[in-house]
Design an enzyme around this catalytic site. Structure first.
Site, PDB file in Angstrom:
ATOM      1  N   CYS A  36       0.832  -1.199   0.000  1.00  0.00           N
ATOM      2  CA  CYS A  36       0.000   0.000   0.000  1.00  0.00           C
ATOM      3  C   CYS A  36       0.870   1.253   0.000  1.00  0.00           C
ATOM      4  O   CYS A  36       1.985   1.260   0.556  1.00  0.00           O
ATOM      5  CB  CYS A  36      -0.916   0.002   1.224  1.00  0.00           C
ATOM      6  SG  CYS A  36      -2.251  -1.219   1.131  1.00  0.00           S
TER       7      CYS A  36
ATOM      8  N   CYS B 241      -3.673   0.208  -3.330  1.00  0.00           N
ATOM      9  CA  CYS B 241      -4.304   0.523  -2.039  1.00  0.00           C
ATOM     10  C   CYS B 241      -3.580   1.690  -1.371  1.00  0.00           C
ATOM     11  O   CYS B 241      -2.439   2.007  -1.700  1.00  0.00           O
ATOM     12  CB  CYS B 241      -4.308  -0.697  -1.122  1.00  0.00           C
ATOM     13  SG  CYS B 241      -2.678  -1.418  -0.806  1.00  0.00           S
TER      14      CYS B 241
END
Length: 290
Positions: free
Chosen positions: A124, A204
């Site tokens: 992420c 993400c």
């Protein structure tokens, strides 16, 4: 007993007469029978004649290069999701997506078996997208330890390669392939669209995009980023898109974050309930704190 009359038949007269109309139809039929084989032969010859495209042909030793890159990537990156022994299967799935197919009729769906086969995760806040800024994006990713699509296994395997087959052969076309501008669904464009969609869907946290402020439209809906990636962010996983509009150092800024194309990008992103932030910068930013 009924009376019957029989008319004599002259030996000089035929027992039946063929009208001119029948003769015409008979001649036409014979002409058609003669013409059909000729038409078939000509059609087959035309069908065998290869289409000459405007782009370069397939990269020599394509499948060997793909396999070698896969082997090297899985050995060096050390990601638990990727195993070297999967590389022949990955190569074959790549090959089967486009070989023996019309090079202008290959779709994203043809590459789905390949995309499903490769399970790779990007941390992420580390996904970096770009449009018409490939070299800048490479430097950006290197400085800030981020992942471009070309830094994933599938992107790395195919980076800077070209390929296409043809519908009448199981061989690669080494002579010429269609360019992206020649037709909508080339073997190459379909591949990059398929893996670009997967890359966007898996992103993400905070994602970044590097755009070229020297162009009339830093953001274009005709680009892969503008037509595929930006529409496949998952708002449940992505909370912010940070756009970096890069300008030449010492030059007047041409297209700023307030330009119409960037406003369009902002509206697309915010419509997905994702935060949007844009930053104009001369050269690559030293820090990601926008």
């Amino acid at each position: 007993m009924a009376n019957y009359e029989f008319s004599p038949v002259s030996g000089d007269e035929p027992c039946c007469r063929i009208s001119k109309k029948c003769w015409v139809l008979l001649c036409l039929g014979l002409l058609v029978l003669i013409a059909i084989p000729v038409i078939v032969v000509v059609t087959l010859k035309l069908a065998r004649k290869p289409v000459v495209w405007n782009g370069p042909g397939s990269t020599r030793n394509l499948f060997h290069i793909v396999l070698s890159r896969c082997d090297n990537y899985t050995q060096q990156r050390g990601q638990p999701d990727l195993r070297r022994e999967d590389c022949p299967e990955i190569r074959d799935a790549f090959k089967n997506a486009f070989i023996s197919k019309n090079p202008c009729s290959v779709t994203k769906e043809d590459y789905e078996p390949l995309v499903r086969l490769v399970k790779q995760t990007v941390p992420c806040n580390k996904s970096l997208f770009w449009s018409k800024t490939k070299e800048l994006a490479y430097q950006f990713a290197k400085v800030h330890d981020m992942f471009r699509l070309e830094d994933t296994l599938l992107g790395h395997m195919a980076d800077n390669l070209n390929w296409c087959g043809n519908s009448s052969s199981a061989e690669l076309n080494y002579e010429n392939c269609p360019r992206w501008s020649d037709c909508k669904n080339t073997a190459v464009s379909a591949f990059w669209k398929a893996i670009s969609q997967k890359f966007a869907e898996s992103a993400c946290g905070e994602v970044h995009v590097v755009l070229n402020g020297s162009l009339d439209e830093p953001f274009s809906k005709k680009s892969v980023f503008g037509s595929v990636e930006v529409f496949h962010f998952d708002p449940k996983k992505v909370n912010k898109l940070q756009a970096w509009v890069i300008h030449d150092i010492g030059q007047t800024y041409r297209e700023l974050c307030e330009s119409s194309s960037l406003r369009e990008l902002k509206s697309i992103v915010e419509a997905q309930k994702i935060k949007f932030h844009c930053k104009d910068t001369a050269g690559l930013p030293d820090s990601l704190n926008a």
